[in-house]
Write a protein that holds these residues in place. Sequence first.
Motif, PDB file in Angstrom:
ATOM      1  N   LEU A   1      71.013 110.836  87.340  1.00  0.00           N
ATOM      2  CA  LEU A   1      71.160 112.208  87.822  1.00  0.00           C
ATOM      3  C   LEU A   1      70.672 112.265  89.264  1.00  0.00           C
ATOM      4  CD1 LEU A   1      71.587 115.285  87.606  1.00  0.00           C
ATOM      5  CD2 LEU A   1      69.318 115.433  86.538  1.00  0.00           C
ATOM      6  N   VAL A   2      71.581 112.590  90.177  1.00  0.00           N
ATOM      7  CA  VAL A   2      71.261 112.665  91.600  1.00  0.00           C
ATOM      8  C   VAL A   2      71.121 114.131  91.993  1.00  0.00           C
ATOM      9  CG1 VAL A   2      71.999 112.092  93.939  1.00  0.00           C
ATOM     10  CG2 VAL A   2      72.565 110.546  92.033  1.00  0.00           C
ATOM     11  N   LEU A   3      69.962 114.479  92.524  1.00  0.00           N
ATOM     12  CA  LEU A   3      69.718 115.831  93.027  1.00  0.00           C
ATOM     13  C   LEU A   3      69.769 115.774  94.549  1.00  0.00           C
ATOM     14  CD1 LEU A   3      66.739 116.799  90.696  1.00  0.00           C
ATOM     15  CD2 LEU A   3      69.100 117.517  90.487  1.00  0.00           C
TER      16      LEU A   3
ATOM     17  N   GLU B   1      63.264 120.783  92.666  1.00  0.00           N
ATOM     18  CA  GLU B   1      61.943 120.419  92.160  1.00  0.00           C
ATOM     19  C   GLU B   1      61.766 120.894  90.725  1.00  0.00           C
ATOM     20  OE1 GLU B   1      57.267 120.562  93.638  1.00  0.00           O
ATOM     21  OE2 GLU B   1      58.812 121.719  94.682  1.00  0.00           O
ATOM     22  N   ALA B   2      62.253 122.095  90.416  1.00  0.00           N
ATOM     23  CA  ALA B   2      62.159 122.619  89.051  1.00  0.00           C
ATOM     24  C   ALA B   2      63.043 121.825  88.094  1.00  0.00           C
ATOM     25  CB  ALA B   2      62.551 124.096  89.035  1.00  0.00           C
ATOM     26  N   ILE B   3      64.251 121.464  88.548  1.00  0.00           N
ATOM     27  CA  ILE B   3      65.144 120.657  87.706  1.00  0.00           C
ATOM     28  C   ILE B   3      64.528 119.297  87.441  1.00  0.00           C
ATOM     29  CG2 ILE B   3      67.406 119.537  87.593  1.00  0.00           C
ATOM     30  CD1 ILE B   3      68.483 121.896  89.280  1.00  0.00           C
ATOM     31  N   TYR B   4      63.952 118.692  88.469  1.00  0.00           N
ATOM     32  CA  TYR B   4      63.276 117.405  88.324  1.00  0.00           C
ATOM     33  C   TYR B   4      62.188 117.468  87.259  1.00  0.00           C
ATOM     34  CZ  TYR B   4      59.625 113.963  89.498  1.00  0.00           C
ATOM     35  OH  TYR B   4      58.650 112.993  89.437  1.00  0.00           O
ATOM     36  N   SER B   5      61.394 118.534  87.262  1.00  0.00           N
ATOM     37  CA  SER B   5      60.261 118.636  86.341  1.00  0.00           C
ATOM     38  C   SER B   5      60.708 118.681  84.886  1.00  0.00           C
ATOM     39  CB  SER B   5      59.430 119.879  86.664  1.00  0.00           C
ATOM     40  OG  SER B   5      60.139 121.071  86.359  1.00  0.00           O
ATOM     41  N   ILE B   6      61.915 119.160  84.626  1.00  0.00           N
ATOM     42  CA  ILE B   6      62.420 119.247  83.252  1.00  0.00           C
ATOM     43  C   ILE B   6      63.296 118.043  82.912  1.00  0.00           C
ATOM     44  CG2 ILE B   6      63.825 120.618  81.654  1.00  0.00           C
ATOM     45  CD1 ILE B   6      62.988 123.101  83.213  1.00  0.00           C
TER      46      ILE B   6
ATOM     47  N   TYR C   1      62.590 127.993  87.631  1.00  0.00           N
ATOM     48  CA  TYR C   1      62.326 127.268  86.400  1.00  0.00           C
ATOM     49  C   TYR C   1      63.229 127.730  85.257  1.00  0.00           C
ATOM     50  CZ  TYR C   1      58.605 124.672  88.521  1.00  0.00           C
ATOM     51  OH  TYR C   1      57.913 123.794  89.325  1.00  0.00           O
ATOM     52  N   GLU C   2      63.538 129.006  85.203  1.00  0.00           N
ATOM     53  CA  GLU C   2      64.496 129.465  84.193  1.00  0.00           C
ATOM     54  C   GLU C   2      65.876 128.906  84.487  1.00  0.00           C
ATOM     55  OE1 GLU C   2      64.516 133.635  83.505  1.00  0.00           O
ATOM     56  OE2 GLU C   2      62.369 133.752  83.053  1.00  0.00           O
ATOM     57  N   ILE C   3      66.250 128.898  85.762  1.00  0.00           N
ATOM     58  CA  ILE C   3      67.541 128.305  86.135  1.00  0.00           C
ATOM     59  C   ILE C   3      67.553 126.823  85.796  1.00  0.00           C
ATOM     60  CG2 ILE C   3      69.012 127.695  88.099  1.00  0.00           C
ATOM     61  CD1 ILE C   3      68.144 130.379  89.367  1.00  0.00           C
ATOM     62  N   ALA C   4      66.435 126.138  86.028  1.00  0.00           N
ATOM     63  CA  ALA C   4      66.355 124.709  85.701  1.00  0.00           C
ATOM     64  C   ALA C   4      66.574 124.472  84.211  1.00  0.00           C
ATOM     65  CB  ALA C   4      65.009 124.149  86.137  1.00  0.00           C
ATOM     66  N   VAL C   5      66.043 125.349  83.369  1.00  0.00           N
ATOM     67  CA  VAL C   5      66.257 125.224  81.924  1.00  0.00           C
ATOM     68  C   VAL C   5      67.746 125.315  81.614  1.00  0.00           C
ATOM     69  CG1 VAL C   5      65.895 126.355  79.702  1.00  0.00           C
ATOM     70  CG2 VAL C   5      63.972 126.067  81.270  1.00  0.00           C
ATOM     71  N   SER C   6      68.433 126.284  82.218  1.00  0.00           N
ATOM     72  CA  SER C   6      69.866 126.451  81.949  1.00  0.00           C
ATOM     73  C   SER C   6      70.666 125.267  82.461  1.00  0.00           C
ATOM     74  CB  SER C   6      70.376 127.756  82.579  1.00  0.00           C
ATOM     75  OG  SER C   6      70.509 127.630  83.986  1.00  0.00           O
ATOM     76  N   VAL C   7      70.228 124.681  83.591  1.00  0.00           N
ATOM     77  CA  VAL C   7      70.936 123.541  84.173  1.00  0.00           C
ATOM     78  C   VAL C   7      70.768 122.298  83.309  1.00  0.00           C
ATOM     79  CG1 VAL C   7      70.956 121.928  86.120  1.00  0.00           C
ATOM     80  CG2 VAL C   7      70.838 124.400  86.537  1.00  0.00           C
ATOM     81  N   VAL C   8      69.535 122.000  82.904  1.00  0.00           N
ATOM     82  CA  VAL C   8      69.296 120.809  82.093  1.00  0.00           C
ATOM     83  C   VAL C   8      69.966 120.949  80.733  1.00  0.00           C
ATOM     84  CG1 VAL C   8      67.545 119.342  81.029  1.00  0.00           C
ATOM     85  CG2 VAL C   8      67.178 120.243  83.328  1.00  0.00           C
ATOM     86  N   ALA C   9      69.990 122.170  80.177  1.00  0.00           N
ATOM     87  CA  ALA C   9      70.717 122.389  78.922  1.00  0.00           C
ATOM     88  C   ALA C   9      72.196 122.071  79.096  1.00  0.00           C
ATOM     89  CB  ALA C   9      70.538 123.836  78.463  1.00  0.00           C
TER      90      ALA C   9
END
Length: 369
Positions: free
Chosen positions: A174-176, A184-189, A298-306
């Motif tokens: 996964l390349v950010l 940073e939030a996506i990375y953390s999840i 962080y909420e957006i990161a949850v939706s992205v990783v899902a």
Amino acid sequence: MDVHRLLQAIVKSDEPSVLATIIDVNGHSYRKPGACMLFKLDGEQIGTVSPGCLEQDLLERTERVWLSGEGQYEIAQYNMKPEEDAIWGESFGCGGEIRVLLEPVKGTLRERLIEAAAIVSGGRSVTMERRLIDSDITYRLRERANDTVEPIRLTEIDNVPDRLFFTIRPRPRLVLFGVGNDSEAIYSIARNAGFQLVMADWRTGICSRERFPEAQCVIGSPSEIAEQLALNGSDYLIICSHQLQQDKELLGIALPLGLAYIGIMGSKKRIRMLFETFLMPSNVRAPIGLSIGADGPYEIAVSVVAELIAVRAGRSERARGGAKSDGHFGHLFGSWPQQADGSAQAGIGADAGDSARQNGASCASAVQR
């Protein structure tokens, strides 16, 4: 639990431990066939095979399994159906029948797991074949093409597995692109969701291993980054630099490569500007993320990783020739599709099913005669 972390723990330490692997599920379960965890005899546990229903009972078996010696094993069976078993069913209510293979991580098994870890870290898939003969078990490794997928089939001799296949595929990359609050939030999840992370940016000061210790950090222009990484069809890319020209340059490079996933961060207006000279193919998600009413990084990161998990799952299901799910959502405690003979069937690999609920583990196991 990412099986790669379990392998890393075995590579780093030779402390006495027992490997527990789900080899069969009939009905509902929290984890799917292939889910595995490591019990160290000092009490440390790595991974899970249930939401807490089975771990204590398995733990009590580990010392006996370890003392049984190299090449030995034990199969623990659990009936979680409330109408059939008052203890497991009414106390925990998970509702399925589960079988777990327990093996002492010593001798040949440990050697094969360490070898498998090296193969997978080199970007190749590997299958470990277990052959169960009476009370003994033997092991053999073979490398596989990363796009090769085998089905899970459960056939037995007198209710005892004959051969068990355990395939581990490399973690998808996964390349950010673009370091900021969103990435940073996506990375953390995402670092705990089974992806190999790469942080990419043209700004040296904000993209570093000190800031992102669990990721590869790549610095350069979009063309330099694409060349360094040799982007390919198994990669996932999120474009989130919020610099229109930088994003558009990388998008133009990435679109012809047929990546597994391209996610675009930004408003619909900004996305229209990015695609004013490009067609939007089916592997692009723009705007990025599942629609869950997310607000803030962080909420957006949850939706992205899902969404990443759902896409990863769908790729594996299509590779197996399975039917696509008609949506991303489903029951968390879902079970694999049931075959005519009642046995559970699924595909092998780091991915599973078109719905996120079908992704049981980063690996999968198969029992067949």
